[in-house]
Design an enzyme around this catalytic site. Structure first.
Site, mmCIF file in Angstrom:
data_model
loop_
_atom_site.group_PDB
_atom_site.id
_atom_site.type_symbol
_atom_site.label_atom_id
_atom_site.label_comp_id
_atom_site.label_asym_id
_atom_site.label_seq_id
_atom_site.Cartn_x
_atom_site.Cartn_y
_atom_site.Cartn_z
ATOM 1 N N VAL B 111 0.866 -1.192 0.000
ATOM 2 C CA VAL B 111 0.000 0.000 0.000
ATOM 3 C C VAL B 111 0.897 1.235 0.000
ATOM 4 O O VAL B 111 1.705 1.417 0.914
ATOM 5 C CB VAL B 111 -0.919 0.028 1.242
ATOM 6 N N GLY B 119 -2.103 12.640 3.421
ATOM 7 C CA GLY B 119 -2.797 13.582 4.305
ATOM 8 C C GLY B 119 -4.074 14.156 3.714
ATOM 9 O O GLY B 119 -4.640 15.110 4.244
ATOM 10 N N GLY B 121 -6.633 11.951 2.705
ATOM 11 C CA GLY B 121 -7.653 10.898 2.772
ATOM 12 C C GLY B 121 -7.588 9.922 1.612
ATOM 13 O O GLY B 121 -8.437 9.031 1.493
ATOM 14 N N LEU B 122 -6.582 10.068 0.748
ATOM 15 C CA LEU B 122 -6.522 9.192 -0.429
ATOM 16 C C LEU B 122 -6.132 7.761 -0.055
ATOM 17 O O LEU B 122 -6.585 6.806 -0.684
ATOM 18 C CB LEU B 122 -5.547 9.757 -1.470
ATOM 19 N N GLY B 123 -5.302 7.615 0.962
ATOM 20 C CA GLY B 123 -4.933 6.278 1.434
ATOM 21 C C GLY B 123 -6.157 5.534 1.931
ATOM 22 O O GLY B 123 -6.355 4.351 1.619
ATOM 23 N N LYS B 124 -6.975 6.247 2.684
ATOM 24 C CA LYS B 124 -8.209 5.623 3.171
ATOM 25 C C LYS B 124 -9.133 5.277 2.008
ATOM 26 O O LYS B 124 -9.744 4.215 1.992
ATOM 27 C CB LYS B 124 -8.931 6.553 4.149
ATOM 28 N N ASP B 147 3.194 -2.088 9.330
ATOM 29 C CA ASP B 147 4.305 -1.514 10.076
ATOM 30 C C ASP B 147 3.744 -0.734 11.267
ATOM 31 O O ASP B 147 2.624 -0.221 11.197
ATOM 32 C CB ASP B 147 5.109 -0.576 9.161
ATOM 33 N N TYR B 154 -4.722 1.771 9.871
ATOM 34 C CA TYR B 154 -5.550 0.629 9.475
ATOM 35 C C TYR B 154 -6.672 0.376 10.485
ATOM 36 O O TYR B 154 -7.742 -0.101 10.124
ATOM 37 C CB TYR B 154 -4.684 -0.619 9.284
#
Lengths: 174, 174
Positions: B111, B119, B121-124, B147, B154
């Site tokens: 990921v 920062g 919200g794109l990861g979410k 990690d 997560y």
């Protein structure tokens, strides 16, 4: 390390007179000829799903739809089963499989040894066979998710829990 | 829950005039028309491996042989990439993939969101897209290895560390 190795026997004689599904003779069990049995590994995926269900029942796992079990076996990277051969009769006594990206990572699932065959080092032999097969395919990152009571079992095989603080996580709906 | 959802826009207009590789318009970035950009998901596996390497370089990951990266992408169950489209130019800004047995389990790997796009919200959004895709395929057990510094990230997505004491373990040679 020494104990499980003692289970391995030279497999040339055994495999020569058995079907291709058997790959490795592990041990002759029983001290009289008519009771003698051999234990074999196989990577053949043509496993009787009802026999596999019986094995999983024996260790108390929740039943799963056989249609999905079939699909999971088909799409696993590696499937290793363990069989006891006694005369003409062959019995499924162990099972494990791994998913993988065929390059970096493999994750081992559904490790099971029939209760009657536990405590003999067969689980370790099965896992070492899995690891060897995965290493032969150049997979460097072998992972699994261990229930609390088997963490020490996997530790003796070289598996580390939470190395460098890496956490195994499971998704649940909000 | 609310924040990342605000990034989604209706994708009907966007997808109608773009290539099939784009599936979902996320957001229009920039407040002037000439600087406007859109962010898209794609499940297309035809990703320029050098562009992916550049993305992974940007977050400081160790380089991996592209031959193996290619193989891993081919043999992943799900690959989701995230793209910024600005005029005719498309840039890879996020990536994730999952291995699976196509039935019960999936494990999410690699990921990554480009630092310039973190920062927001794109990861979410990327992870929720992964989860949705996996759930659509009837995968009930979604796992990953996090990690330490991303465990809380997560967790906010519904991932639980060590549920019921289950330990993520990694194999290392004796």
């Amino acid at each position: 390390m020494g104990f499980w190795k003692s289970w391995f026997t030279s497999d040339s004689a055994a495999t020569a007179r058995t079907t291709p599904m058997e790959e490795k003779a592990l041990e002759v069990l029983g001290d009289r000829a008519e009771n003698a049995s051999r234990i074999f590994f196989s990577t053949d995926r043509e496993i009787d799903l009802y026999e596999l269900e019986e094995l999983c029942d024996a260790v108390g796992w929740a039943r799963r739809p056989l249609r999905k079990v079939k699909k999971a076996i088909e799409h696993s990277f590696l499937v290793v089963s363990m069989w006891e051969q006694r005369g003409e009769r062959r019995r499924l006594i162990g099972f494990s499989r791994a998913t993988s990206d065929h390059a970096f990572n493999a994750t081992i699932w559904d490790v099971v040894i029939h209760p009657n065959f536990q405590g003999k080092g067969l689980g370790k032999a099965l896992m070492r066979h899995m690891i060897k097969k995965l290493r032969n395919e150049d997979i460097s990152n072998i992972t699994l998710f261990a229930d609390p009571h088997v963490v020490d079992f996997y530790r003796t095989l070289g598996f580390m829990p939470d190395p460098e603080g890496i956490k195994g996580m499971f998704w649940y709906p909000d």
